[in-house]
Motif scaffolding. Structure first.
Motif, PDB file in Angstrom:
ATOM      1  N   ARG A   1      -3.817   6.026   1.819  1.00 12.39           N
ATOM      2  CA  ARG A   1      -2.971   4.845   1.984  1.00 12.39           C
ATOM      3  C   ARG A   1      -2.944   4.051   0.681  1.00 12.39           C
ATOM      4  O   ARG A   1      -3.781   4.236  -0.200  1.00 12.39           O
ATOM      5  CB  ARG A   1      -3.483   3.972   3.132  1.00 12.39           C
ATOM      6  CG  ARG A   1      -3.424   4.673   4.487  1.00 12.39           C
ATOM      7  CD  ARG A   1      -4.035   3.840   5.600  1.00 12.39           C
ATOM      8  NE  ARG A   1      -5.422   3.529   5.272  1.00 12.39           N
ATOM      9  CZ  ARG A   1      -6.062   2.436   5.683  1.00 12.39           C
ATOM     10  NH1 ARG A   1      -5.444   1.532   6.420  1.00 12.39           N
ATOM     11  NH2 ARG A   1      -7.321   2.240   5.367  1.00 12.39           N
ATOM     12  N   GLU A   2      -2.002   3.129   0.591  1.00  9.25           N
ATOM     13  CA  GLU A   2      -1.907   2.284  -0.599  1.00  9.25           C
ATOM     14  C   GLU A   2      -3.113   1.340  -0.658  1.00  9.25           C
ATOM     15  O   GLU A   2      -3.780   1.093   0.345  1.00  9.25           O
ATOM     16  CB  GLU A   2      -0.590   1.516  -0.607  1.00  9.25           C
ATOM     17  CG  GLU A   2       0.623   2.414  -0.790  1.00  9.25           C
ATOM     18  CD  GLU A   2       0.574   3.265  -2.064  1.00  9.25           C
ATOM     19  OE1 GLU A   2       0.245   2.717  -3.146  1.00  9.25           O
ATOM     20  OE2 GLU A   2       0.846   4.480  -1.980  1.00  9.25           O
TER      21      GLU A   2
ATOM     22  N   ASP B   1      -3.554  -1.875  -0.850  1.00 11.48           N
ATOM     23  CA  ASP B   1      -3.600  -3.032   0.046  1.00 11.48           C
ATOM     24  C   ASP B   1      -3.925  -2.631   1.482  1.00 11.48           C
ATOM     25  O   ASP B   1      -4.646  -3.343   2.182  1.00 11.48           O
ATOM     26  CB  ASP B   1      -2.292  -3.843  -0.021  1.00 11.48           C
ATOM     27  CG  ASP B   1      -1.072  -3.044   0.386  1.00 11.48           C
ATOM     28  OD1 ASP B   1      -1.011  -1.825   0.111  1.00 11.48           O
ATOM     29  OD2 ASP B   1      -0.150  -3.633   0.981  1.00 11.48           O
ATOM     30  N   GLU B   2      -3.414  -1.482   1.929  1.00  8.68           N
ATOM     31  CA  GLU B   2      -3.727  -0.993   3.277  1.00  8.68           C
ATOM     32  C   GLU B   2      -5.218  -0.679   3.382  1.00  8.68           C
ATOM     33  O   GLU B   2      -5.878  -1.038   4.362  1.00  8.68           O
ATOM     34  CB  GLU B   2      -2.941   0.278   3.587  1.00  8.68           C
ATOM     35  CG  GLU B   2      -1.439   0.102   3.703  1.00  8.68           C
ATOM     36  CD  GLU B   2      -0.765   1.450   3.878  1.00  8.68           C
ATOM     37  OE1 GLU B   2      -0.431   1.779   5.033  1.00  8.68           O
ATOM     38  OE2 GLU B   2      -0.597   2.166   2.867  1.00  8.68           O
ATOM     39  N   TYR B   3      -5.730   0.018   2.372  1.00  7.38           N
ATOM     40  CA  TYR B   3      -7.141   0.388   2.333  1.00  7.38           C
ATOM     41  C   TYR B   3      -8.020  -0.863   2.344  1.00  7.38           C
ATOM     42  O   TYR B   3      -9.006  -0.938   3.083  1.00  7.38           O
ATOM     43  CB  TYR B   3      -7.394   1.230   1.083  1.00  7.38           C
ATOM     44  CG  TYR B   3      -8.829   1.622   0.851  1.00  7.38           C
ATOM     45  CD1 TYR B   3      -9.390   2.723   1.481  1.00  7.38           C
ATOM     46  CD2 TYR B   3      -9.623   0.901  -0.044  1.00  7.38           C
ATOM     47  CE1 TYR B   3     -10.702   3.102   1.247  1.00  7.38           C
ATOM     48  CE2 TYR B   3     -10.947   1.278  -0.287  1.00  7.38           C
ATOM     49  CZ  TYR B   3     -11.474   2.373   0.361  1.00  7.38           C
ATOM     50  OH  TYR B   3     -12.780   2.739   0.127  1.00  7.38           O
TER      51      TYR B   3
ATOM     52  N   ALA C   1      -7.434  -3.715   3.558  1.00  7.52           N
ATOM     53  CA  ALA C   1      -7.374  -4.429   4.834  1.00  7.52           C
ATOM     54  C   ALA C   1      -8.341  -3.843   5.868  1.00  7.52           C
ATOM     55  O   ALA C   1      -8.680  -4.512   6.840  1.00  7.52           O
ATOM     56  CB  ALA C   1      -5.946  -4.405   5.375  1.00  7.52           C
TER      57      ALA C   1
ATOM     58  N   HIS D   1     -10.815   0.159   6.341  1.00  3.17           N
ATOM     59  CA  HIS D   1     -10.842   1.611   6.218  1.00  3.17           C
ATOM     60  C   HIS D   1     -12.096   2.185   6.872  1.00  3.17           C
ATOM     61  O   HIS D   1     -13.045   1.456   7.154  1.00  3.17           O
ATOM     62  CB  HIS D   1     -10.770   2.035   4.743  1.00  3.17           C
ATOM     63  CG  HIS D   1     -11.841   1.431   3.898  1.00  3.17           C
ATOM     64  ND1 HIS D   1     -11.691   0.206   3.279  1.00  3.17           N
ATOM     65  CD2 HIS D   1     -13.089   1.856   3.586  1.00  3.17           C
ATOM     66  CE1 HIS D   1     -12.798  -0.073   2.615  1.00  3.17           C
ATOM     67  NE2 HIS D   1     -13.659   0.904   2.791  1.00  3.17           N
TER      68      HIS D   1
ATOM     69  N   ASN E   1     -10.553   5.693  -1.685  1.00  7.90           N
ATOM     70  CA  ASN E   1      -9.104   5.470  -1.750  1.00  7.90           C
ATOM     71  C   ASN E   1      -8.489   6.114  -2.988  1.00  7.90           C
ATOM     72  O   ASN E   1      -8.810   5.754  -4.114  1.00  7.90           O
ATOM     73  CB  ASN E   1      -8.830   3.963  -1.745  1.00  7.90           C
ATOM     74  CG  ASN E   1      -7.363   3.614  -1.657  1.00  7.90           C
ATOM     75  OD1 ASN E   1      -6.913   2.690  -2.317  1.00  7.90           O
ATOM     76  ND2 ASN E   1      -6.610   4.301  -0.835  1.00  7.90           N
TER      77      ASN E   1
ATOM     78  N   CYS F   1      -4.784   8.794   6.551  1.00  7.91           N
ATOM     79  CA  CYS F   1      -3.853   7.716   6.192  1.00  7.91           C
ATOM     80  C   CYS F   1      -3.803   6.765   7.389  1.00  7.91           C
ATOM     81  O   CYS F   1      -4.819   6.579   8.057  1.00  7.91           O
ATOM     82  CB  CYS F   1      -2.476   8.270   5.810  1.00  7.91           C
ATOM     83  SG  CYS F   1      -1.575   9.067   7.159  1.00  7.91           S
ATOM     84  N   ALA F   2      -2.661   6.160   7.657  1.00  9.64           N
ATOM     85  CA  ALA F   2      -2.574   5.227   8.781  1.00  9.64           C
ATOM     86  C   ALA F   2      -2.462   5.962  10.117  1.00  9.64           C
ATOM     87  O   ALA F   2      -3.194   5.666  11.061  1.00  9.64           O
ATOM     88  CB  ALA F   2      -1.396   4.279   8.598  1.00  9.64           C
TER      89      ALA F   2
ATOM     90  N   ASN G   1      -5.355   4.077  12.104  1.00 13.84           N
ATOM     91  CA  ASN G   1      -4.938   3.293  13.266  1.00 13.84           C
ATOM     92  C   ASN G   1      -5.629   3.774  14.542  1.00 13.84           C
ATOM     93  O   ASN G   1      -6.091   2.967  15.354  1.00 13.84           O
ATOM     94  CB  ASN G   1      -3.421   3.348  13.442  1.00 13.84           C
ATOM     95  CG  ASN G   1      -2.677   2.597  12.364  1.00 13.84           C
ATOM     96  OD1 ASN G   1      -3.273   1.995  11.470  1.00 13.84           O
ATOM     97  ND2 ASN G   1      -1.353   2.639  12.422  1.00 13.84           N
TER      98      ASN G   1
END
Length: 97
Positions: free
Chosen positions: A21-22, A24-26, A28, A30, A36, A58-59, A86
């Motif tokens: 993941r990008e 910022d996603e990571y 938030a 993980h 990452n 990933c998500a 997720n």
């Protein structure tokens, strides 16, 4: 393509995990221990991938699936995590931020 569930991932304590993941996603949240390397830059960072078998997350499993296919074509022993971060969170498993 090899794949595992998040429940199986939780049992794999010795297998390195790459989160594609990008940044910022990571950041938030993980899976603990995940490293990452975003899908958008992984082609230029192949030297950072683990030796031997590793998992990719990933998500929800789409991006990691595409990365796994590309890495398999290059000879890597790699496994996709179905449901991704997720599903890991939905299962109530711990996350790092």
């Amino acid at each position: 393509m090899k794949s595992i569930t998040v429940q199986q991932l939780r049992e794999r304590v010795e297998t390195p995990l790459i989160d594609v993941r990008e940044v910022d996603e990571y950041a938030a949240g993980h899976v603990p221990g995940a490293v990452n390397i975003p899908m958008s830059v992984i082609g230029g960072r192949l030297d950072e991938l683990p030796d031997g078998a590793f998992d990719v997350i990933c998500a929800i499993g789409g991006r990691s699936g595409r990365v796994v296919e590309a890495l398999e074509a290059r000879g890597y022993d790699v496994t996709n995590v179905d449901g991704g971060t997720n599903e890991w969170i939905a299962a109530g498993f711990p996350v790092e931020a």
